[in-house]
Write a protein that holds these residues in place. Sequence first.
Motif, PDB file in Angstrom:
ATOM      1  N   ALA A 167       0.840  -1.199   0.000  1.00 46.59           N
ATOM      2  CA  ALA A 167       0.000   0.000   0.000  1.00 46.59           C
ATOM      3  C   ALA A 167       0.877   1.252   0.000  1.00 46.59           C
ATOM      4  CB  ALA A 167      -0.924  -0.005   1.209  1.00 46.59           C
ATOM      5  N   ARG A 168       0.524   2.200  -0.853  1.00 46.72           N
ATOM      6  CA  ARG A 168       1.305   3.425  -0.988  1.00 46.72           C
ATOM      7  C   ARG A 168       0.424   4.645  -0.772  1.00 46.72           C
ATOM      8  NH1 ARG A 168       4.563   0.309  -0.198  1.00 46.72           N
ATOM      9  NH2 ARG A 168       6.326  -0.334  -1.453  1.00 46.72           N
ATOM     10  N   VAL A 169       1.046   5.687  -0.244  1.00 43.78           N
ATOM     11  CA  VAL A 169       0.412   6.986  -0.057  1.00 43.78           C
ATOM     12  C   VAL A 169       1.484   8.029  -0.355  1.00 43.78           C
ATOM     13  CG1 VAL A 169       0.959   7.164   2.417  1.00 43.78           C
ATOM     14  CG2 VAL A 169      -1.076   8.320   1.514  1.00 43.78           C
ATOM     15  N   GLY A 170       1.056   9.226  -0.694  1.00 47.74           N
ATOM     16  CA  GLY A 170       2.037  10.258  -1.012  1.00 47.74           C
ATOM     17  C   GLY A 170       1.847  11.501  -0.171  1.00 47.74           C
ATOM     18  N   ILE A 171       2.899  12.314  -0.170  1.00 44.68           N
ATOM     19  CA  ILE A 171       2.802  13.639   0.451  1.00 44.68           C
ATOM     20  C   ILE A 171       3.359  14.668  -0.524  1.00 44.68           C
ATOM     21  CG2 ILE A 171       2.839  12.965   2.887  1.00 44.68           C
ATOM     22  CD1 ILE A 171       5.865  13.708   2.892  1.00 44.68           C
TER      23      ILE A 171
END
Length: 185
Positions: A167-171
Amino acid sequence: MTEKIKVWTKQHENIRNDLDHSGRYLVKKEYIVNKMEEHAGIYLDTYNWLYHTASKFMEIPKDAKYPIWVSVTEESKIQNSEGNVLLEILVDPEKLFIMDLDKWGYIVNYMYIPKDPEDAREHEELLKRYGIDDSTAYMSSFYPSVKNKIRKSWDRLFDADIELSPARVGIIWEVKKEWIVKMDS
Protein backbone atom coordinates in the motif's frame (compact mmCIF):
# COMPACT_ATOMS: atom_id res chain seq x y z
CA MET A 1 10.29 17.67 -19.63
CA THR A 2 9.30 15.29 -16.84
CA GLU A 3 5.78 13.93 -16.97
CA LYS A 4 3.55 15.07 -14.13
CA ILE A 5 1.90 12.58 -11.78
CA LYS A 6 -1.83 12.60 -11.05
CA VAL A 7 -2.76 12.43 -7.35
CA TRP A 8 -5.90 13.04 -5.29
CA THR A 9 -6.49 14.67 -1.93
CA LYS A 10 -9.53 15.39 0.20
CA GLN A 11 -9.39 18.71 2.02
CA HIS A 12 -11.75 20.91 4.00
CA GLU A 13 -13.83 23.14 1.72
CA ASN A 14 -12.07 26.21 3.16
CA ILE A 15 -9.13 25.33 0.90
CA ARG A 16 -10.95 27.43 -1.71
CA ASN A 17 -10.33 30.57 0.35
CA ASP A 18 -6.56 29.99 0.41
CA LEU A 19 -6.48 29.13 -3.29
CA ASP A 20 -8.52 32.23 -4.21
CA HIS A 21 -6.54 34.51 -1.90
CA SER A 22 -2.95 33.39 -2.51
CA GLY A 23 -3.14 30.88 -5.36
CA ARG A 24 -1.83 28.10 -3.15
CA TYR A 25 -2.67 26.04 -0.09
CA LEU A 26 -0.50 25.00 2.84
CA VAL A 27 -1.53 22.96 5.86
CA LYS A 28 -1.48 25.11 8.99
CA LYS A 29 -0.91 23.90 12.53
CA GLU A 30 -4.43 24.94 13.58
CA TYR A 31 -5.90 22.68 10.88
CA ILE A 32 -4.13 19.69 12.44
CA VAL A 33 -5.14 20.67 15.97
CA ASN A 34 -8.79 21.14 14.95
CA LYS A 35 -8.94 17.87 13.03
CA MET A 36 -6.95 15.60 15.35
CA GLU A 37 -8.09 17.14 18.65
CA GLU A 38 -6.51 15.20 21.58
CA HIS A 39 -4.25 13.27 19.17
CA ALA A 40 -2.79 16.44 17.62
CA GLY A 41 0.39 16.24 19.72
CA ILE A 42 1.30 12.86 18.24
CA TYR A 43 0.81 14.11 14.69
CA LEU A 44 2.67 17.37 15.29
CA ASP A 45 5.61 15.41 16.74
CA THR A 46 5.78 13.00 13.80
CA TYR A 47 5.13 15.74 11.24
CA ASN A 48 8.02 17.74 12.70
CA TRP A 49 10.25 14.68 12.27
CA LEU A 50 8.89 14.14 8.73
CA TYR A 51 9.53 17.76 7.74
CA HIS A 52 13.14 17.72 8.94
CA THR A 53 13.92 14.30 7.47
CA ALA A 54 12.09 14.77 4.16
CA SER A 55 13.93 18.06 3.60
CA LYS A 56 17.10 15.98 3.12
CA PHE A 57 15.46 14.16 0.19
CA MET A 58 13.25 16.78 -1.45
CA GLU A 59 12.86 20.53 -1.68
CA ILE A 60 10.16 21.80 0.68
CA PRO A 61 8.85 25.37 0.40
CA LYS A 62 10.24 27.47 3.27
CA ASP A 63 6.76 28.35 4.57
CA ALA A 64 5.45 24.76 4.43
CA LYS A 65 5.77 22.80 7.68
CA TYR A 66 3.11 20.08 7.39
CA PRO A 67 2.44 17.50 4.66
CA ILE A 68 -0.59 17.27 2.43
CA TRP A 69 -1.56 13.61 2.10
CA VAL A 70 -2.43 12.40 -1.37
CA SER A 71 -3.66 9.16 -2.88
CA VAL A 72 -1.36 7.95 -5.63
CA THR A 73 -3.87 5.74 -7.46
CA GLU A 74 -7.45 6.49 -8.38
CA GLU A 75 -8.52 3.22 -6.71
CA SER A 76 -7.02 4.32 -3.38
CA LYS A 77 -8.41 7.84 -3.32
CA ILE A 78 -10.50 8.79 -0.33
CA GLN A 79 -14.14 9.40 -1.09
CA ASN A 80 -15.41 12.91 -0.62
CA SER A 81 -17.69 13.84 2.27
CA GLU A 82 -19.78 16.80 3.33
CA GLY A 83 -17.80 19.95 4.09
CA ASN A 84 -14.83 18.77 2.03
CA VAL A 85 -13.60 18.95 -1.53
CA LEU A 86 -11.82 16.27 -3.53
CA LEU A 87 -8.96 17.59 -5.62
CA GLU A 88 -7.39 15.90 -8.61
CA ILE A 89 -3.90 17.36 -9.01
CA LEU A 90 -1.04 17.07 -11.49
CA VAL A 91 2.26 17.42 -9.67
CA ASP A 92 5.91 17.32 -10.70
CA PRO A 93 7.54 14.06 -9.51
CA GLU A 94 10.17 15.91 -7.46
CA LYS A 95 7.42 17.58 -5.39
CA LEU A 96 5.88 14.21 -4.45
CA PHE A 97 7.16 11.64 -1.99
CA ILE A 98 5.50 8.23 -2.22
CA MET A 99 5.84 5.99 0.83
CA ASP A 100 4.88 2.61 2.22
CA LEU A 101 1.65 3.31 4.11
CA ASP A 102 2.45 0.76 6.83
CA LYS A 103 5.81 2.39 7.55
CA TRP A 104 4.01 5.68 8.19
CA GLY A 105 1.58 3.80 10.46
CA TYR A 106 4.54 2.53 12.47
CA ILE A 107 5.87 6.07 12.84
CA VAL A 108 2.60 7.65 13.92
CA ASN A 109 2.22 4.84 16.48
CA TYR A 110 5.80 5.37 17.74
CA MET A 111 6.90 1.93 16.57
CA TYR A 112 10.23 0.58 15.39
CA ILE A 113 10.57 -0.03 11.63
CA PRO A 114 12.68 -3.20 11.26
CA LYS A 115 15.11 -3.56 8.37
CA ASP A 116 14.34 -7.29 8.04
CA PRO A 117 12.74 -10.19 9.99
CA GLU A 118 15.92 -10.83 12.00
CA ASP A 119 16.10 -7.17 13.04
CA ALA A 120 12.41 -7.33 14.04
CA ARG A 121 13.07 -10.40 16.20
CA GLU A 122 16.07 -8.78 17.90
CA HIS A 123 14.07 -5.63 18.62
CA GLU A 124 11.21 -7.68 20.11
CA GLU A 125 13.72 -9.46 22.38
CA LEU A 126 15.07 -6.09 23.54
CA LEU A 127 11.55 -4.91 24.40
CA LYS A 128 10.85 -8.19 26.24
CA ARG A 129 13.99 -7.74 28.37
CA TYR A 130 12.72 -4.33 29.45
CA GLY A 131 9.11 -5.51 29.76
CA ILE A 132 7.86 -2.69 27.54
CA ASP A 133 6.46 -2.02 24.09
CA ASP A 134 7.58 0.57 21.54
CA SER A 135 5.12 3.29 22.48
CA THR A 136 5.99 2.98 26.18
CA ALA A 137 9.69 3.25 25.36
CA TYR A 138 9.11 6.22 23.10
CA MET A 139 6.80 8.19 25.38
CA SER A 140 8.67 7.51 28.60
CA SER A 141 11.83 9.25 29.72
CA PHE A 142 13.14 5.97 31.21
CA TYR A 143 14.33 4.33 27.96
CA PRO A 144 16.28 6.98 25.98
CA SER A 145 18.43 4.46 24.08
CA VAL A 146 15.36 2.49 22.95
CA LYS A 147 13.58 5.71 21.99
CA ASN A 148 16.60 6.80 19.95
CA LYS A 149 16.71 3.40 18.25
CA ILE A 150 13.01 3.68 17.36
CA ARG A 151 13.39 7.21 16.03
CA LYS A 152 16.48 6.28 14.00
CA SER A 153 14.55 3.37 12.44
CA TRP A 154 12.05 5.85 11.03
CA ASP A 155 14.68 6.90 8.47
CA ARG A 156 13.74 3.62 6.77
CA LEU A 157 10.60 5.39 5.56
CA PHE A 158 12.87 6.76 2.83
CA ASP A 159 14.43 3.37 1.99
CA ALA A 160 12.40 1.82 -0.83
CA ASP A 161 14.21 -1.52 -0.36
CA ILE A 162 12.54 -2.01 3.03
CA GLU A 163 8.87 -2.78 2.49
CA LEU A 164 6.21 -3.56 5.08
CA SER A 165 3.25 -3.51 2.68
CA PRO A 166 2.43 -2.82 -0.96
CA ALA A 167 0.00 0.00 0.00
CA ARG A 168 1.31 3.42 -0.99
CA VAL A 169 0.41 6.99 -0.06
CA GLY A 170 2.04 10.26 -1.01
CA ILE A 171 2.80 13.64 0.45
CA ILE A 172 3.26 17.02 -1.12
CA TRP A 173 3.96 20.22 0.80
CA GLU A 174 1.74 22.66 -1.06
CA VAL A 175 -1.05 22.76 -3.63
CA LYS A 176 -0.86 25.46 -6.26
CA LYS A 177 -4.06 26.53 -7.97
CA GLU A 178 -2.59 25.80 -11.40
CA TRP A 179 -1.89 22.17 -10.42
CA ILE A 180 -5.59 21.44 -9.89
CA VAL A 181 -7.21 19.51 -12.72
CA LYS A 182 -10.56 19.00 -10.99
CA MET A 183 -12.26 20.01 -7.73
CA ASP A 184 -15.40 18.17 -6.64
CA SER A 185 -17.58 19.38 -3.80
